[in-house]
Structures are given as C-alpha cells and as structure tokens.
Design an enzyme around this catalytic site. Structure first.
Site, PDB file in Angstrom:
ATOM      1  NE  ARG A  15      16.316  39.160  20.395  1.00 17.71           N
ATOM      2  CZ  ARG A  15      15.933  40.339  19.947  1.00 17.71           C
ATOM      3  NH1 ARG A  15      15.927  40.584  18.889  1.00 17.71           N
ATOM      4  NH2 ARG A  15      15.268  41.058  20.726  1.00 17.71           N
ATOM      5  CE  LYS A  73      14.556  45.129  23.106  1.00 18.74           C
ATOM      6  NZ  LYS A  73      13.775  45.437  21.801  1.00 18.74           N
ATOM      7  CE1 TYR A  92      17.722  46.440  16.027  1.00 15.58           C
ATOM      8  CE2 TYR A  92      18.007  44.501  17.227  1.00 15.58           C
ATOM      9  CZ  TYR A  92      17.896  44.974  16.015  1.00 15.58           C
ATOM     10  OH  TYR A  92      17.998  44.322  14.871  1.00 15.58           O
ATOM     11  CG  HIS A  94      13.706  50.472  19.892  1.00 17.10           C
ATOM     12  ND1 HIS A  94      13.386  50.549  18.249  1.00 17.10           N
ATOM     13  CD2 HIS A  94      14.155  49.098  19.999  1.00 17.10           C
ATOM     14  CE1 HIS A  94      13.469  49.436  17.778  1.00 17.10           C
ATOM     15  NE2 HIS A  94      14.097  48.818  18.575  1.00 17.10           N
ATOM     16  CD  GLU A 116      17.051  51.660  17.342  1.00 22.58           C
ATOM     17  OE1 GLU A 116      16.669  52.879  18.195  1.00 22.58           O
ATOM     18  OE2 GLU A 116      17.648  50.709  17.612  1.00 22.58           O
ATOM     19  CG  ASP A 268      10.128  47.782  19.115  1.00 22.81           C
ATOM     20  OD1 ASP A 268       9.523  48.487  18.318  1.00 22.81           O
ATOM     21  OD2 ASP A 268      10.844  47.184  18.629  1.00 22.81           O
TER      22      ASP A 268
END
Length: 372
Positions: A15, A73, A92, A94, A116, A268
């Site tokens: 991506r 990411k 993102y 996480h 997120e 994740d």
C-alpha cells in the site's frame, strides 16, 4: 507545509499512503510533497504519475525529512532513526501491541497521530473502518484457502455441495470486521455464527442479515459450545487503541477439529486468541495443537490497489486539515484529537498507557499547555 510519503518497507506491504490525486490536491493548496521513488508501484501508481501531479521524487531520507510524514503502517525499527521532535507523523500505529515503537516515539518527541484512534462522537472509527472492511472480507478468503488439505487444513469446502452440509464459520466480534467477514462467509454458503457482547449489535446484525446468520452473546460458555463444530474461527475483536483481550485461550484449541483454521484479525492489537502471533504474507500460518493459525498483521496489503484507494478516500480530508493548520487542526476537529498518541515526549493515549503501565496525559490538556 512540506509533506513526505515514504515507501512502506514492512514485508509484502504494497500500500501507499497517498495517491497522485491526493498529491495534486495538496499542491494546488500551496503545499509541497516529496514521494519516495517507487512508493506507489505496489499499488500500481507510477513515479511518473506522482511527478505529473506535482510531487518531487526522492529517497527515503528525503521523504522522512518533511514536516509531516504520511504513512500506512507503523515505523519499523530501521525507521526509528528518522523520528524527531519537529516531525508530525500520521499513520496506523497500534502502539498498545508495540512497546519499542512507543518508547522510540516518546524518546524522539515526535507528534504521532494514529489512524486507528481517530474517533467520531458516536464512537465510530473512520480511518480504521475501510481497512477493517477489507480485512474482514479477506479473512474468509484466507480461511477458506487454508482449510484446503494441500494448505494444511481439514479439507472442508465452506459452501458445501448439494447433499453435503456447509462448513461452520464462527466470528468473535460483530463490528466492522465481523460484519464484513459474515457477508463473505454467507456469500460462500457457509453457516455463520457471530458472537458479540452487545445485545443491541446482535439485534442489528439479525435484522440486516434477515435472520440468515446465528447470533449469540459472547461468553466463554458459548464459545466452548461452538468450537467443536467450528471449521473457521475469525477473531474480530476491537477495543479502540487498546490491546485485544484473549477470548480464545490455549486450552480451548483442543475443542476444535484437527485442521480447523483461526484467522485472528486482531493480531495487530495483540490478538484475541492466546496462541496468536503476527505473521507475514511470506509465511502466513503456523500450527498449534493441530489448529492452523493465520496471523498476518497487514492483511489489506495483499490487495494494495483496493486498500490504498479505500484508505486514502478517508484519510485525505484529515491530511488536508493537518497540512493547512498543523497541530492546530487537533483543536478544531474533535474527531482528530483522540488520534493523538504522543506529543513532545508525552504519551496521550490512555489504553496504551494501561497496556504498558505508563503515565499519560490528556491530549487536549497537553496541547493547551504547549500553547500557553
């Protein structure tokens, strides 16, 4: 503002955080954009397309050297050296499942906003939703493939055939991931059961699926009743920003048929299955007690063209606000403020703090204090 778009370097992550169309919009508003050469190739966006849109092509260091870096990411260890105190990072993260990255962001003093945890007043997560939709749909495809005997599974066709009953799919969590997984599993003809802790959500799912799925309250007793006949278990549990709870424990695996498959989409965030751990597209599965585990932490990276378009449809309005206003955009957008995870060496996300027993400060108060 100068915006950088580095190439994603996580294994098989194809991506890209911005399309040429997004670049063009930013440039027209007076911003400059540096895209790392080759960043869009995995999603079928050429370097020439970015140049035509007004971007400058550069190295990873060039892209990371921008005032704001937009990624897909979380930064991996080899990228920690790019973190700094005057950097605004939007991606993102996480963090509740990644103490080393949390420490690196705090040490560098980076302002990090996590896709997120951007959250509307109704509790919905607009930047997690598109990838949850993709991951939910992919979870059934992945599970169906790995149920095949050559892939290590028990040899079950989820839809069955005339005269042979369909496979059983158990979905733990009835949110966006679970709902999209149910759509795909139903489409294949499987028998689908969704468990959730919210009676209201179960009533909604019963309505939208016209009673064609089984809904059950999520409890250990109900899970134990279902596991002996479950061919495919999909973990779709989410607590925004927090580590996922282990709802399926190691001892429960013995209840499942040999060759059954678990796809833990929550991996994740630590995973909702005790025996889950992150895997990659290169080596996606492993076996524990005769049960196949699929733990790819960036599932949408398998369909990067679709995923990039779906993600950037949602992220670009926020990117534009941050480019126009910088950190001040957090004060003017109530949905964006919960996305702030670290700021000037301070942790501003309570679930992450609880996961690591760390101190934290409220995002709004930290921002006000810095402007006083």
């Amino acid at each position: 503002m100068h915006i950088g778009v580095p190439k994603e370097i996580k294994v098989k992550e194809n991506r890209v955080a911005m399309t040429p169309g997004g670049v063009e919009t930013l440039v027209r508003r007076g911003h400059s954009v540096t895209v790392e050469a080759g960043a869009g190739l995995g999603s079928s966006f050429s370097d020439e397309a970015y140049q035509q849109a007004g971007a400058q092509l550069g190295s990873a260091a060039d892209a990371w050297g921008a005032e704001m870096v937009v990624k897909v990411k979380e930064p991996v260890e080899s990228e920690y050296g790019y973190l700094r105190d005057d950097l605004l990072l939007f991606t993102y993260l996480h963090l509740a499942a990644d103490r080393p990255l949390t420490d690196a962001l705090l040490k560098a003093g980076t302002t990090a906003i996590a896709y997120e945890t951007v959250q509307h007043s109704d509790g919905s997560l607009p930047l997690l939703m598109p990838m949850s939709e993709v991951a939910g749909r992919l979870s059934v495809q992945a599970g169906a493939y790995h149920l095949q005997k050559p892939a290590g599974g028990r040899g079950v066709l989820l839809g069955g055939v005339p005269g042979v009953k369909p496979g059983n799919v158990t979905i733990v969590g009835g949110g966006v991931v679970g709902t999209n997984a149910a759509k795909m599993a139903m489409g294949l003809g499987a028998h689908v059961t969704i468990l959730d802790v919210s009676q209201r959500r179960l009533s909604y799912l019963d309505d939208v699926f016209f009673g064609r799925i089984t809904t059950m309250m999520s409890s250990e007793a109900n899970l134990r009743d279902l596991l002996p006949t479950t061919d495919l278990l999909i973990g779709a549990v989410l607590i925004p920003g927090a580590k996922a709870p282990h709802l399926v424990t190691r001892d429960m695996l013995s209840l499942m048929p040999e060759g059954a498959v678990i796809v833990d989409v929550a991996v994740d965030q630590g995973g909702c299955v005790e025996t889950s751990h992150p895997t990659t597209h290169d080596d996606p599965t492993y076996e524990v007690d005769g049960v196949i585990h699929y733990g790819v932490a960036n599932m949408p990276g398998a369909v990067p063209r679709t995923s990039t378009l779906a993600l950037t449809n949602q992220t670009m309005p926020y990117v534009l606000q941050l480019a126009d206003k910088g950190v001040q955009a957090l004060n003017s957008n109530a949905s964006l403020l919960p996305g702030l995870n670290t700021y000037q060496g301070k942790l501003t996300n309570q679930p992450v703090a609880e996961a690591f027993d760390m101190s934290w400060e409220k995002a709004g108060e930290v921002l006000q204090g810095s402007q006083a």
